[in-house]
Design a protein around this motif. Structure first.
Motif, short mmCIF file in Angstrom:
data_model
loop_
_atom_site.label_atom_id
_atom_site.label_comp_id
_atom_site.label_asym_id
_atom_site.label_seq_id
_atom_site.Cartn_x
_atom_site.Cartn_y
_atom_site.Cartn_z
N LYS A 136 0.85 -1.18 0.00
CA LYS A 136 0.00 0.00 0.00
C LYS A 136 0.89 1.23 0.00
CE LYS A 136 -4.02 -1.69 2.63
NZ LYS A 136 -4.87 -1.43 3.83
N LEU A 137 0.32 2.37 -0.43
CA LEU A 137 1.03 3.63 -0.26
C LEU A 137 1.14 3.90 1.24
CD1 LEU A 137 -0.58 5.92 -3.00
CD2 LEU A 137 1.52 4.60 -3.13
N HIS A 138 2.33 4.27 1.68
CA HIS A 138 2.54 4.45 3.10
C HIS A 138 2.15 5.85 3.58
CE1 HIS A 138 4.35 0.57 3.71
NE2 HIS A 138 5.18 0.77 2.72
N LEU A 139 1.97 6.77 2.64
CA LEU A 139 1.52 8.11 3.00
C LEU A 139 0.07 8.29 2.60
CD1 LEU A 139 4.60 10.26 1.88
CD2 LEU A 139 4.14 9.23 4.12
N ALA A 140 -0.60 9.19 3.28
CA ALA A 140 -2.01 9.45 2.99
C ALA A 140 -2.18 9.94 1.55
CB ALA A 140 -2.57 10.48 3.97
N LYS A 141 -3.33 9.65 0.98
CA LYS A 141 -3.54 9.87 -0.46
C LYS A 141 -3.34 11.32 -0.89
CE LYS A 141 -8.60 10.20 0.05
NZ LYS A 141 -9.88 9.58 -0.33
N GLN A 142 -3.60 12.29 0.00
CA GLN A 142 -3.45 13.68 -0.41
C GLN A 142 -1.99 14.06 -0.65
OE1 GLN A 142 -4.79 12.58 2.56
NE2 GLN A 142 -4.88 14.29 4.01
N PHE A 143 -1.07 13.24 -0.13
CA PHE A 143 0.35 13.48 -0.36
C PHE A 143 0.88 12.66 -1.54
CE2 PHE A 143 -0.26 14.22 4.23
CZ PHE A 143 0.11 15.55 4.29
N CYS A 144 0.00 11.93 -2.21
CA CYS A 144 0.42 11.02 -3.28
C CYS A 144 -0.27 11.27 -4.61
CB CYS A 144 0.18 9.56 -2.84
SG CYS A 144 1.07 9.08 -1.36
N GLU A 145 -1.04 12.33 -4.69
CA GLU A 145 -1.76 12.63 -5.93
C GLU A 145 -0.81 13.17 -6.99
OE1 GLU A 145 -6.06 13.80 -3.90
OE2 GLU A 145 -4.67 15.37 -4.53
N LEU A 146 -1.07 12.81 -8.24
CA LEU A 146 -0.32 13.36 -9.37
C LEU A 146 -1.01 14.65 -9.81
CD1 LEU A 146 0.46 10.08 -11.37
CD2 LEU A 146 1.88 11.28 -9.69
N PRO A 147 -0.29 15.53 -10.49
CA PRO A 147 -0.85 16.85 -10.85
C PRO A 147 -2.13 16.77 -11.67
CG PRO A 147 1.53 16.80 -11.23
CD PRO A 147 1.11 15.39 -10.92
N HIS A 148 -3.06 17.64 -11.32
CA HIS A 148 -4.30 17.87 -12.07
C HIS A 148 -5.33 16.75 -11.94
CE1 HIS A 148 -2.03 21.14 -13.75
NE2 HIS A 148 -1.19 20.32 -14.36
N MET A 149 -5.10 15.77 -11.05
CA MET A 149 -6.11 14.72 -10.89
C MET A 149 -6.06 14.14 -9.47
SD MET A 149 -6.98 11.41 -13.29
CE MET A 149 -6.74 9.97 -12.25
N PRO A 150 -6.98 14.56 -8.60
CA PRO A 150 -7.02 13.99 -7.24
C PRO A 150 -7.54 12.56 -7.27
CG PRO A 150 -8.86 15.47 -7.57
CD PRO A 150 -8.01 15.60 -8.80
N PHE A 151 -7.30 11.83 -6.20
CA PHE A 151 -7.90 10.51 -6.06
C PHE A 151 -9.41 10.65 -5.90
CE2 PHE A 151 -3.58 9.37 -4.66
CZ PHE A 151 -3.41 8.16 -5.33
N PRO A 152 -10.18 9.67 -6.37
CA PRO A 152 -11.63 9.69 -6.12
C PRO A 152 -11.90 9.71 -4.61
CG PRO A 152 -11.07 8.03 -7.77
CD PRO A 152 -9.77 8.53 -7.21
N SER A 153 -12.98 10.34 -4.23
CA SER A 153 -13.30 10.51 -2.80
C SER A 153 -13.46 9.18 -2.09
CB SER A 153 -14.58 11.34 -2.66
OG SER A 153 -15.65 10.71 -3.34
N ARG A 154 -13.87 8.14 -2.80
CA ARG A 154 -14.09 6.84 -2.17
C ARG A 154 -12.78 6.08 -1.92
NH1 ARG A 154 -15.25 6.50 -7.52
NH2 ARG A 154 -14.20 4.88 -8.75
N THR A 155 -11.67 6.57 -2.45
CA THR A 155 -10.39 5.89 -2.28
C THR A 155 -9.97 5.90 -0.81
OG1 THR A 155 -9.71 6.63 -4.48
CG2 THR A 155 -7.98 5.80 -3.05
N PRO A 156 -9.50 4.77 -0.27
CA PRO A 156 -9.05 4.75 1.13
C PRO A 156 -7.92 5.75 1.38
CG PRO A 156 -9.19 2.52 0.23
CD PRO A 156 -9.37 3.45 -0.92
N THR A 157 -7.76 6.17 2.62
CA THR A 157 -6.72 7.13 2.96
C THR A 157 -5.34 6.61 2.56
OG1 THR A 157 -8.03 7.96 4.82
CG2 THR A 157 -5.66 8.44 4.85
N PHE A 158 -5.08 5.32 2.83
CA PHE A 158 -3.83 4.69 2.44
C PHE A 158 -4.13 3.74 1.28
CE2 PHE A 158 -3.45 5.88 6.90
CZ PHE A 158 -2.32 6.70 6.84
N VAL A 159 -3.69 4.13 0.10
CA VAL A 159 -4.16 3.51 -1.13
C VAL A 159 -3.48 2.16 -1.38
CG1 VAL A 159 -4.46 3.85 -3.62
CG2 VAL A 159 -4.48 5.83 -2.07
N PRO A 160 -4.26 1.08 -1.58
CA PRO A 160 -3.68 -0.22 -1.93
C PRO A 160 -3.03 -0.18 -3.32
CG PRO A 160 -5.95 -0.47 -1.16
CD PRO A 160 -5.72 0.99 -1.38
N ARG A 161 -2.10 -1.10 -3.54
CA ARG A 161 -1.37 -1.16 -4.81
C ARG A 161 -2.29 -1.21 -6.02
NH1 ARG A 161 -0.03 -6.11 -7.25
NH2 ARG A 161 1.36 -5.90 -9.03
#
Length: 382
Positions: free
Chosen positions: A51-76
């Motif tokens: 899983k991503l070890h950091l919360a999703k808001q620190f792992c977003e790529l430019p111009h596209m946030p994660f969907p709101s339903r995505t868990p805080t710590f994103v699985p592979r």
């Protein structure tokens, strides 16, 4: 020969993010990728439970946030789906099966000459670009250290990039070398699957939880690093107690300061520490030698193992193909300039994904590079 303003080498998150930012500014670019897919490290060289070890808001790529339903710590798998959607929505079209053989700067043409082998057609292609972005990242190739006697080992050994899950190791004595995030998580996975698991801890390490790191990163927005480090170390001590009696030692410097000066991230525990405390995962110091199935450690102990997994990091491969970089990269293929001034070289050379700041650093690199190239092209047109 094909001419294009920007050539990006590598279709991992760094290359994709840079291409997306350039596309957003209507700057033509091409991505050359040696594999048959984007984000190959995540798709082909990551273990199942990652899983991503950091919360999703620190792992977003430019111009596209994660969907709101995505868990805080994103699985592979969720991150892979996110990347695939990113490629589609950002209009990115990597050219796969392109292994870059060389990239050199032509002083007369004031352009980069990139030679790539199309491995699908067994043919060579040449590209000419004013700007070259190295986006092969820090994790180009798995690194296995030289260990005396490793060649005599009669069991199976591999780099962690080849590890998928612990199913094939049930009931076996397995040694994991390295106690970073991959090492500790693989050790936990092996033990949970029924392997007799041991881990080599080669140096001081901060062990935190995802929640502690998340809190620390939020606090860094308001408090000085020294105070945040003090808080997170106290929380770690409350959570895990005295690590020394389990064979682990905390660094003298705090985790966020240590990360800033060395690039080494704290280890984020996913359950391995509980198994270490219960004796279900044994801890050993560095290996001194291997003789067939026997492994000798710095403390003089000798143990037998049937498999060894080296979670010992990666090395950059940029020095294998990049020429004329004007001493931008060091002998290890990392930028000589320190962050935040690491991303821009000379003669239109850039690098993305070398900040040692993960996906958040990649996003910053991509935006800086795209804006700088766009400004240079605008000035040139004027």
């Amino acid at each position: 020969m094909e001419e294009v303003p920007v050539v990006i080498v590598g279709a991992g998150p760094a290359g994709l993010a840079t291409s997306a930012c350039l596309n957003n500014l209507s700057v033509p670019n091409i991505i050359l990728e040696r594999e048959d897919c984007s984000a190959s490290l995540w798709k082909k060289r990551a273990y199942d439970r990652m899983k991503l070890h950091l919360a999703k808001q620190f792992c977003e790529l430019p111009h596209m946030p994660f969907p709101s339903r995505t868990p805080t710590f994103v699985p592979r798998i969720s991150f892979i789906n996110y990347v695939d959607n990113y490629v589609s929505q950002m209009g990115i079209n990597p050219r796969y099966h392109r292994s870059v053989e060389s990239a050199s700067y032509d002083e007369n043409a004031k352009a980069w000459i990139i030679v790539a082998k199309n491995t699908a057609l067994d043919a060579y292609e040449e590209y000419v670009s004013r700007y070259l972005v190295v986006a092969t990242g820090e994790n180009g190739e798995g690194l296995i250290p030289e260990v005396p006697g490793l060649g005599s080992f009669e069991g199976e050994y591999m780099h962690s990039s080849k590890y998928e899950n612990g199913g094939k190791f049930i009931g076996k004595n397995v040694l994991v070398v390295g106690c970073g995030n991959s090492g500790m998580e693989i050790a936990y996975d092996l033990s949970s699957c029924g392997a007799c698991t041991s881990i080599v801890v080669r140096g001081p390490v901060h062990v935190l939880t995802r929640e502690i790191v998340f809190a620390g990163m939020l606090l860094l927005k308001f408090l000085p690093c020294k105070l945040v480090d003090f808080i997170v170390v106290m929380l770690s001590k409350m959570k895990f107690g005295d690590l020394f009696k389990y064979g682990l030692e905390r660094p003298k410097k705090g985790p966020f300061y240590f990360k800033a000066i060395t690039g080494q991230t704290p280890t984020i525990d996913v359950g391995a520490m509980d198994k270490i405390r219960k004796g279900e995962i044994q801890v050993f110091p560095s290996i001194t030698s291997i003789n067939r199935n026997e492994v000798e450690f710095e403390n003089g102990k000798i143990e037998e193992f049937e498999a060894i997994i080296f979670a010992t990091g990666y090395k950059s491969t940029v020095r294998n193909w990049l020429k004329d970089d004007k001493d931008f990269f060091d002998e290890y293929g990392m930028p000589k300039r320190n962050c935040p001034n690491h991303w821009k070289g000379e003669n239109g050379l850039y690098c993305a994904g070398f900040s040692r700041k993960g996906l958040h650093g990649i996003s910053i690199d991509a935006k800086n590079i795209a804006n700088d190239i766009n400004l240079a092209l605008t000035d040139h047109q004027v």
